[in-house]
Design an enzyme around this catalytic site. Structure first.
Site, PDB file in Angstrom:
ATOM      1  N   SER A  29       0.822  -1.211   0.000  1.00  0.00           N
ATOM      2  CA  SER A  29       0.000   0.000   0.000  1.00  0.00           C
ATOM      3  C   SER A  29       0.855   1.259   0.000  1.00  0.00           C
ATOM      4  O   SER A  29       0.327   2.374   0.018  1.00  0.00           O
ATOM      5  CB  SER A  29      -0.923   0.003   1.215  1.00  0.00           C
ATOM      6  N   ASN A 116      -1.912  -2.536  13.334  1.00  0.00           N
ATOM      7  CA  ASN A 116      -3.369  -2.390  13.317  1.00  0.00           C
ATOM      8  C   ASN A 116      -3.831  -1.145  14.078  1.00  0.00           C
ATOM      9  O   ASN A 116      -4.658  -0.382  13.580  1.00  0.00           O
ATOM     10  CB  ASN A 116      -4.035  -3.648  13.877  1.00  0.00           C
ATOM     11  N   THR A 161     -40.192  26.226 -10.316  1.00  0.00           N
ATOM     12  CA  THR A 161     -40.499  24.880  -9.841  1.00  0.00           C
ATOM     13  C   THR A 161     -40.742  24.083 -11.113  1.00  0.00           C
ATOM     14  O   THR A 161     -41.255  24.626 -12.103  1.00  0.00           O
ATOM     15  CB  THR A 161     -41.754  24.843  -8.940  1.00  0.00           C
ATOM     16  N   HIS A 162     -40.337  22.832 -11.124  1.00  0.00           N
ATOM     17  CA  HIS A 162     -40.405  22.011 -12.345  1.00  0.00           C
ATOM     18  C   HIS A 162     -39.614  22.645 -13.489  1.00  0.00           C
ATOM     19  O   HIS A 162     -39.903  22.408 -14.652  1.00  0.00           O
ATOM     20  CB  HIS A 162     -41.856  21.785 -12.790  1.00  0.00           C
ATOM     21  N   SER A 283     -13.860  26.183 -27.412  1.00  0.00           N
ATOM     22  CA  SER A 283     -13.980  24.975 -28.231  1.00  0.00           C
ATOM     23  C   SER A 283     -12.936  25.029 -29.322  1.00  0.00           C
ATOM     24  O   SER A 283     -12.625  26.100 -29.836  1.00  0.00           O
ATOM     25  CB  SER A 283     -15.377  24.922 -28.848  1.00  0.00           C
ATOM     26  N   LYS A 289     -17.690  29.635 -28.773  1.00  0.00           N
ATOM     27  CA  LYS A 289     -18.004  28.961 -27.522  1.00  0.00           C
ATOM     28  C   LYS A 289     -17.203  29.470 -26.326  1.00  0.00           C
ATOM     29  O   LYS A 289     -16.021  29.726 -26.415  1.00  0.00           O
ATOM     30  CB  LYS A 289     -17.747  27.457 -27.662  1.00  0.00           C
ATOM     31  N   ASN A 291     -17.272  27.723 -22.685  1.00  0.00           N
ATOM     32  CA  ASN A 291     -17.909  26.623 -21.971  1.00  0.00           C
ATOM     33  C   ASN A 291     -17.667  26.697 -20.457  1.00  0.00           C
ATOM     34  O   ASN A 291     -16.550  26.959 -20.026  1.00  0.00           O
ATOM     35  CB  ASN A 291     -17.384  25.286 -22.496  1.00  0.00           C
ATOM     36  N   GLU A 296     -19.235  22.229 -14.826  1.00  0.00           N
ATOM     37  CA  GLU A 296     -19.572  20.925 -15.433  1.00  0.00           C
ATOM     38  C   GLU A 296     -18.739  19.806 -14.817  1.00  0.00           C
ATOM     39  O   GLU A 296     -19.243  18.732 -14.487  1.00  0.00           O
ATOM     40  CB  GLU A 296     -19.300  20.940 -16.939  1.00  0.00           C
ATOM     41  N   TYR A 323      -9.185  -6.530  12.969  1.00  0.00           N
ATOM     42  CA  TYR A 323      -8.570  -6.044  11.732  1.00  0.00           C
ATOM     43  C   TYR A 323      -8.550  -7.126  10.662  1.00  0.00           C
ATOM     44  O   TYR A 323      -8.271  -8.292  10.942  1.00  0.00           O
ATOM     45  CB  TYR A 323      -7.131  -5.568  11.997  1.00  0.00           C
ATOM     46  N   GLN A 328      -7.174  -2.250   4.193  1.00  0.00           N
ATOM     47  CA  GLN A 328      -6.210  -1.463   3.423  1.00  0.00           C
ATOM     48  C   GLN A 328      -6.899  -0.763   2.244  1.00  0.00           C
ATOM     49  O   GLN A 328      -6.423   0.253   1.767  1.00  0.00           O
ATOM     50  CB  GLN A 328      -5.087  -2.377   2.916  1.00  0.00           C
ATOM     51  N   LYS A 331      -8.239   3.308   2.027  1.00  0.00           N
ATOM     52  CA  LYS A 331      -7.509   4.555   1.841  1.00  0.00           C
ATOM     53  C   LYS A 331      -7.759   5.255   0.513  1.00  0.00           C
ATOM     54  O   LYS A 331      -7.988   6.463   0.477  1.00  0.00           O
ATOM     55  CB  LYS A 331      -6.008   4.321   2.033  1.00  0.00           C
TER      56      LYS A 331
HETATM   57  N1  ARG Z   1      -1.112  -1.400   5.176  1.00  0.00           N
HETATM   58  C1  ARG Z   1      -2.037  -1.868   6.161  1.00  0.00           C
HETATM   59  C2  ARG Z   1      -3.368  -1.136   6.012  1.00  0.00           C
HETATM   60  O1  ARG Z   1      -3.410  -0.187   5.313  1.00  0.00           O
HETATM   61  C3  ARG Z   1      -1.476  -1.605   7.520  1.00  0.00           C
HETATM   62  C4  ARG Z   1      -1.947  -2.548   8.572  1.00  0.00           C
HETATM   63  C5  ARG Z   1      -1.477  -3.910   8.289  1.00  0.00           C
HETATM   64  N2  ARG Z   1      -1.717  -4.786   9.384  1.00  0.00           N
HETATM   65  C6  ARG Z   1      -1.599  -6.098   9.228  1.00  0.00           C
HETATM   66  N3  ARG Z   1      -1.813  -6.832  10.247  1.00  0.00           N
HETATM   67  N4  ARG Z   1      -1.259  -6.631   8.065  1.00  0.00           N
HETATM   68  O2  ARG Z   1      -4.360  -1.526   6.563  1.00  0.00           O
END
Ligand code: ARG
Length: 468
Positions: A29, A116, A161-162, A283, A289, A291, A296, A323, A328, A331
């Protein structure tokens, strides 16, 4: 495969073969979680400080660790840090570098901690900082809308409205409707911040730790409201990411609605407002144009943020405690939601003060759509007609207006009196756009006087929320 091949992993002790090269990349990660480096280091400094306080580390070890971490932070900021996929994530990259720099003491940092609780802490710290930036961006946009509302308190446009012309409203009133939506978004954001601002540190892998840790102390060092109550919950909870994305989805839905209106209003057919050239593009084939790309694009971006909310809900829905590596996957959606919201709020905060309003064109449009028809009906009610009968009378007058291409205010008194003898010369006061908006003079109404009062209240709200 020799034991030698496995020792580059911080957890390699029980393994007899090296990780498959694809698996190494697949499970890593670091490419996306390295953006939390500052918060990871901050969390580690608090953890080391606490370990020294309770006597698990000596003060000397603590200082060595803290200095090492500070140097690593400087290396990262200078672009001199070598991130390695082999080390999986931001946490192990930094820890491995620490040991490389300060030797055996570096290996003591992870005492009484797990990745964790570490990652759960880092995301909260990271998100908290971003929430504070987003909250300030929201206040800035609300302030810009209040300024615009004050400037255009008596600019009259058709209200819809509408998407059919309904009644005249003031442009300022419309801007303050947007401000109300954003005020709710702001309160949702703070509410979510308050709930997630607890410290998972000390939950360790899932069950807590055997060391005499002081969770209250690390919580205070990191500015949390207190330690998370339950270690199993602390490492597995990602509600906060979902709540943030829920806030973000609602906000983006609002920005998308604003954008839709801006796009309509800038079209030649509406011609209500102008966006400055610097927020538009041309454009490559049609020279005429201009835009409204920024609104948008923001309208379009609302989709991906709602998508992230659904991704996170699906991510969590079947996970057993505590956990799981699934987490992971929290994120990228969260980070993208943060980035998208920040970009869109910046664009809106910069763009709205530069919007100019075509008052004549808006008023003309309001007149063309018989927007004061309700005012005529209300007038007849004041003269004693039941509302349903008044509605019928005005409907007939509108039909004449449609067939003769005129607004009610453009008809003569004689013409109007053929529909009802209750109509007198004073009718023209209520048929004007100004008369119509001025008459709606109560809290929440569209009268310019009310808009100005609402601007004052909005600024008081801003002041209260800026001081927090
Ligand atoms: N890269 C992991 C995550 O984003 C970190 C935690 C990993 N913990 C584990 N027991 N493998 O969640």
């Amino acid at each position: 495969m020799t034991k030698q091949d496995t020792t580059d992993k911080l957890w390699g002790g029980r393994f007899t073969e090296a990780t498959d090269a694809f698996v190494e990349r697949f499970t890593a990660s670091v490419d996306f979680d390295r953006r939390m480096y500052h918060h990871d280091i901050r969390g580690s400094i608090a953890h080391a400080t606490m370990l020294a306080k309770v006597g698990v580390l000596t003060e000397e070890e603590r200082d060595q660790i803290i200095n090492g971490l500070r140097e690593i932070e400087a290396e990262i900021e200078a672009g001199a840090f070598e991130w390695s996929v082999k080390l999986e994530d931001v946490h192990m990259n930094i820890e491995a570098r620490l040991t490389q720099k300060i030797g055996i003491t570096g290996k003591k940092l992870h005492t009484g901690r797990s990745r964790n609780d570490q990652v759960a802490t880092d995301i909260r710290l990271y998100l908290r900082d971003e929430v504070d930036v987003i909250a300030a961006d929201l206040l800035r946009l609300i302030a810009a809308l209040a300024d615009l509302a004050e400037r255009e308190a008596d600019a009259i446009m058709p209200g819809f409205t509408h998407l059919q012309t309904a009644q005249p409203v003031t442009f300022g009133h419309h801007m303050l409707a947007w401000a109300e939506m954003l005020k709710r978004d702001f309160s949702r954001l703070l509410d979510c911040r308050e709930r997630f601002n607890v410290s998972p540190l000390g939950a360790a892998a899932l069950a807590g730790t055997t060391y005499p840790i002081d969770r209250q102390y690390t919580s205070e060092l990191l500015g949390f409201n207190g330690p998370a109550e339950n270690s199993l919950d602390a490492v597995s909870d990602r509600d906060f990411a979902i709540e943030f994305c829920s806030f973000a989805s609602l906000l983006m839905m609002h920005l998308s609605r604003f954008s839709e209106e801006l796009v309509l209003w800038t079209s030649a057919q509406f011609n209500f407002i102008n966006l400055p050239d610097r927020f538009c593009t041309g454009s490559s084939i049609m020279p005429q144009k201009k835009n409204p790309d920024v609104p948008e694009l923001i309208r379009g971006k609302s989709g991906r943020v709602s998508g992230h909310l659904i991704s996170l809900l699906m991510l969590m829905k079947s996970q057993p405690l505590a956990y799981n590596k699934d987490n992971q996957e929290d994120k990228e959606p969260l980070f993208d939601a943060i980035d998208t919201v920040k970009g869109c709020l910046k664009a809106y905060g910069d763009m709205m003060p530069a919007v100019s309003v075509n008052r004549d064109s808006m008023a003309e449009s309001a007149r063309r759509g018989f927007s004061t028809a309700t005012d005529l009906a209300d007038y007849l009610v004041r003269k004693g007609l039941p509302f349903r009968d008044a509605h019928e009378v005005v409907g007939k007058a509108v039909a004449l207006g449609v067939s003769s291409g005129r607004d009610l205010s453009e008809m003569s008194l004689e013409e109007l009196r053929q529909f009802s003898m209750d109509i007198d010369a004073d009718v023209f006061e209520v048929l004007t756009l100004e008369g119509s908006v001025n008459a709606r003079n109560h809290i929440g109404g569209t009268a310019p006087e009310q808009v100005r009062a609402a601007v004052v209240r909005t600024r008081e709200w801003l002041k209260r929320n800026t001081e927090m």
